[in-house]
Structures are given as C-alpha cells and as structure tokens.
Design an enzyme around this catalytic site. Sequence first.
Site, short mmCIF file in Angstrom:
data_model
loop_
_atom_site.label_atom_id
_atom_site.label_comp_id
_atom_site.label_asym_id
_atom_site.label_seq_id
_atom_site.Cartn_x
_atom_site.Cartn_y
_atom_site.Cartn_z
N SER A 157 4.57 -6.15 -1.16
CA SER A 157 5.69 -5.20 -1.23
C SER A 157 6.95 -5.99 -1.57
O SER A 157 7.00 -7.21 -1.38
CB SER A 157 5.87 -4.53 0.13
OG SER A 157 7.08 -3.82 0.20
N TYR A 170 6.63 -4.72 9.37
CA TYR A 170 6.10 -4.45 8.02
C TYR A 170 6.48 -5.57 7.07
O TYR A 170 5.64 -6.11 6.34
CB TYR A 170 6.65 -3.11 7.51
CG TYR A 170 6.13 -2.73 6.14
CD1 TYR A 170 4.86 -2.20 5.97
CD2 TYR A 170 6.91 -2.92 4.99
CE1 TYR A 170 4.38 -1.86 4.71
CE2 TYR A 170 6.44 -2.58 3.73
CZ TYR A 170 5.17 -2.04 3.60
OH TYR A 170 4.69 -1.71 2.36
N1 LIG Z 1 4.29 3.41 -1.54
C1 LIG Z 1 5.19 2.44 -1.52
O1 LIG Z 1 6.38 2.65 -1.70
C2 LIG Z 1 4.75 1.03 -1.31
C3 LIG Z 1 5.66 0.01 -1.60
C4 LIG Z 1 5.27 -1.30 -1.40
C5 LIG Z 1 3.99 -1.58 -0.95
N2 LIG Z 1 3.13 -0.56 -0.68
C6 LIG Z 1 1.79 -0.93 -0.20
O2 LIG Z 1 0.82 -0.28 -1.00
C7 LIG Z 1 -0.38 -0.12 -0.26
C8 LIG Z 1 -0.90 1.28 -0.43
O3 LIG Z 1 0.02 2.17 0.16
P1 LIG Z 1 0.36 3.62 -0.43
O4 LIG Z 1 1.80 3.64 -0.68
O5 LIG Z 1 -0.57 3.98 -1.51
O6 LIG Z 1 0.12 4.48 0.90
P2 LIG Z 1 -0.88 5.65 1.28
O7 LIG Z 1 -0.56 5.94 2.69
O8 LIG Z 1 -0.79 6.73 0.27
O9 LIG Z 1 -2.32 4.97 1.17
C9 LIG Z 1 -2.81 4.05 2.10
C10 LIG Z 1 -4.31 4.25 2.25
O10 LIG Z 1 -4.80 3.25 3.15
C11 LIG Z 1 -5.69 3.86 4.06
N3 LIG Z 1 -5.75 3.07 5.29
C12 LIG Z 1 -4.83 3.01 6.30
N4 LIG Z 1 -5.26 2.21 7.27
C13 LIG Z 1 -6.47 1.74 6.88
C14 LIG Z 1 -7.41 0.86 7.45
N5 LIG Z 1 -7.21 0.32 8.66
N6 LIG Z 1 -8.54 0.58 6.76
C15 LIG Z 1 -8.77 1.15 5.56
N7 LIG Z 1 -7.92 1.99 4.97
C16 LIG Z 1 -6.79 2.29 5.62
C17 LIG Z 1 -5.14 5.25 4.28
O11 LIG Z 1 -6.13 6.14 4.79
C18 LIG Z 1 -4.67 5.62 2.88
O12 LIG Z 1 -5.69 6.24 2.13
C19 LIG Z 1 -0.04 -0.50 1.18
O13 LIG Z 1 -0.49 -1.81 1.46
C20 LIG Z 1 1.47 -0.45 1.20
O14 LIG Z 1 2.04 -1.29 2.18
C21 LIG Z 1 3.47 0.73 -0.85
#
Ligand SMILES: NC(=O)c1ccc[n+]([C@@H]2O[C@H](COP(=O)([O-])OP(=O)(O)OC[C@H]3O[C@@H](n4cnc5c(N)ncnc54)[C@H](O)[C@@H]3O)[C@@H](O)[C@H]2O)c1
Length: 266
Positions: A157, A170
């Site tokens: 991130s 985080y």
């Molecule tokens: N969306 C953003 O703005 C953003 C920005 C920077 C980084 N990220 C990172 O991107 C990645 C994906 O996030 P996203 O934004 O798509 O969120 P999201 O919440 O849409 O998707 C996350 C997915 O991970 C699954 N999950 C949660 N805990 C879990 C576990 N213990 N084991 C297996 N699966 C699990 C959830 O069920 C969900 O389907 C994350 O690592 C997040 O930190 C997201």
Amino acid sequence: MTGFATQVAFVTGAGSGIGRATALAFAQAGAAVVVSDVNDTSGQETVDQVKAAGGEATYVRCNVADPDQIEAAVRQTVIIYGRLDIGINNAGIGGKFGRLLDQTPHDFDQIMAINVGGVFYGMQAQIRQMLAQSDNQSANHPAGGHPAGGKIVNVSSIAGIRGMPMGGPYSASKHAVLGLTKTAALEYVRQNIRVNAVCPVYTHSGMVDELINTAPGMEERMRRVIPIGRFGQPQEIAQAILWLCSDENAFCTGQAIQMDGGLTAG
Ligand SMILES: NC(=O)c1ccc[n+]([C@@H]2O[C@H](COP(=O)([O-])OP(=O)(O)OC[C@H]3O[C@@H](n4cnc5c(N)ncnc54)[C@H](O)[C@@H]3O)[C@@H](O)[C@H]2O)c1
C-alpha cells in the site's frame, strides 16, 4: 505483454476488490486461476465471473493467517492444475481506524496475522512449490514449456511507504510486506523466482467503502490528496500486477510499484 496461457496463478483474497480484478485479468490473459478467500460466496462469484468470460478458475477456501491452510491451498492448486507459476498475496484487512492509543493488542495482532502473516506464509508455500517443480523440470522435463522459477506479487500500500495517521498497525503491516518482498527477492533471485510488490493508493473496493463510511465528507477528503483527482480502479492495480508477472519483465525483482495517481511524486 504476451499472455499467461499454460501458467497457473494462485490469488489470495480474490473474492473482492483488487484480488477479484486480478483473478479476472489473469484468466483473461489465459492463466488457470485458483481463487482463494475466506468468504466462500464471494470467492465462488469470482469463479463464476471468470467462467462466464470464458476463463478457467477454481475456488479454494483459505484463511491466509493460518500457515496450514495456505500450505494446503497451494497443494490443492497443484493437485487441480499440476503446477504453480504465479502467487499473488493480496488478502488483507484495513483494521481499526484510530490513533495509536486507541488501538488494542487484539487490533494490532489481528492485522499483523492477516496482512503480514498472510504474505509470509503465502510466500513460504509458493516458493517451496516453485523450487520443487523447478527441480523436477530440470531432472525430468528440461524446459517442458515452463521456465524454472516463478513470479510473486505482494499487495502492500502507499501506507507501506508513508505513515498513515489513524492507521498505525495497517501502515506497519504494509511496511513489513515490503521488507519481506525485498528479502525474498534477494534470497531466490538465482532460482529465477521474481518477487515484487504493488503499493496502491485508495482504490474502489470493500475496504475503501468502509473507510469512506467512517465520517461525513470522508470520500472528498480522501480524493483531494490524490493528484490525479480520483481513486484507483481495481482493474488498474490488476494490470500492474500482470505486468510485474509478465515474462517480458524478467529483469524486475524486489521492487515496490507505486500505483498512486502521482501522490508520492511530490
Ligand atoms: N482498496 C484500497 O484502497 C487499497 C489500497 C492499498 C492497498 N490495498 C490492499 O489491497 C488488498 C486487497 O484489498 P481490497 O481493497 O481489494 O479489499 P477488499 O476488502 O475488497 O478485499 C479483500 C479480500 O480479502 C479477503 N480476506 C480478508 N481476510 C482474509 C483472510 N484472513 N484470508 C483470506 N482472505 C481474506 C476478504 O474476504 C476480501 O475478499 C489488501 O491487502 C489491501 O490492504 C487496498
């Protein structure tokens, strides 16, 4: 970018957001994809979407915080598709929105277990398999249409590069993801396993919706800090992940690609 036909990708947290977009993009580029998540319904929905678009995918449940489950999921991938070429350690949680003093030991431990443990155990299982199949290939099927080694992308991130007020655990977890990425890249570079990371800024997903809903006007405040003037789309992050895994990109390892609409350029 040439396609990923004959390659097998394993994506964690693929039931939603960036993980789902990544699974869809790999499948569209010809890979067989194992869609992994703790949410069976949304994981199966991703598989249905891949299949509706003419691709190949299977859902395998896996809580990334549990090393046994992630090991079993990688083993299952090999049972189903015969090998593993690509590991995408994407599953993550945002954790509690609050200052350092508002975060409990439970808040801290939970985010570390999923965001850091998931990447650590994921890479262990994936690299173990990539090394084993490389040995088999050179012993039994030289080349065999598959180069030895593999490609791993960990989803960090912008909070893995900068501090994140109200998101201390985080931010710490995402900094740790980069430490693991760079270390694994150096340790396995001679085995042709490339390990990189993406660092997205706010990207439309379940996680960001949660953050937007923490206070009125939050969405606008979040958008204002991004020079390009909008959030990222999951598909845009997925394309960066595909590029990192492409065979044309064979010289790139140990890098953190910032997908941030210009935020860290200033
Ligand atoms: N969306 C953003 O703005 C953003 C920005 C920077 C980084 N990220 C990172 O991107 C990645 C994906 O996030 P996203 O934004 O798509 O969120 P999201 O919440 O849409 O998707 C996350 C997915 O991970 C699954 N999950 C949660 N805990 C879990 C576990 N213990 N084991 C297996 N699966 C699990 C959830 O069920 C969900 O389907 C994350 O690592 C997040 O930190 C997201």
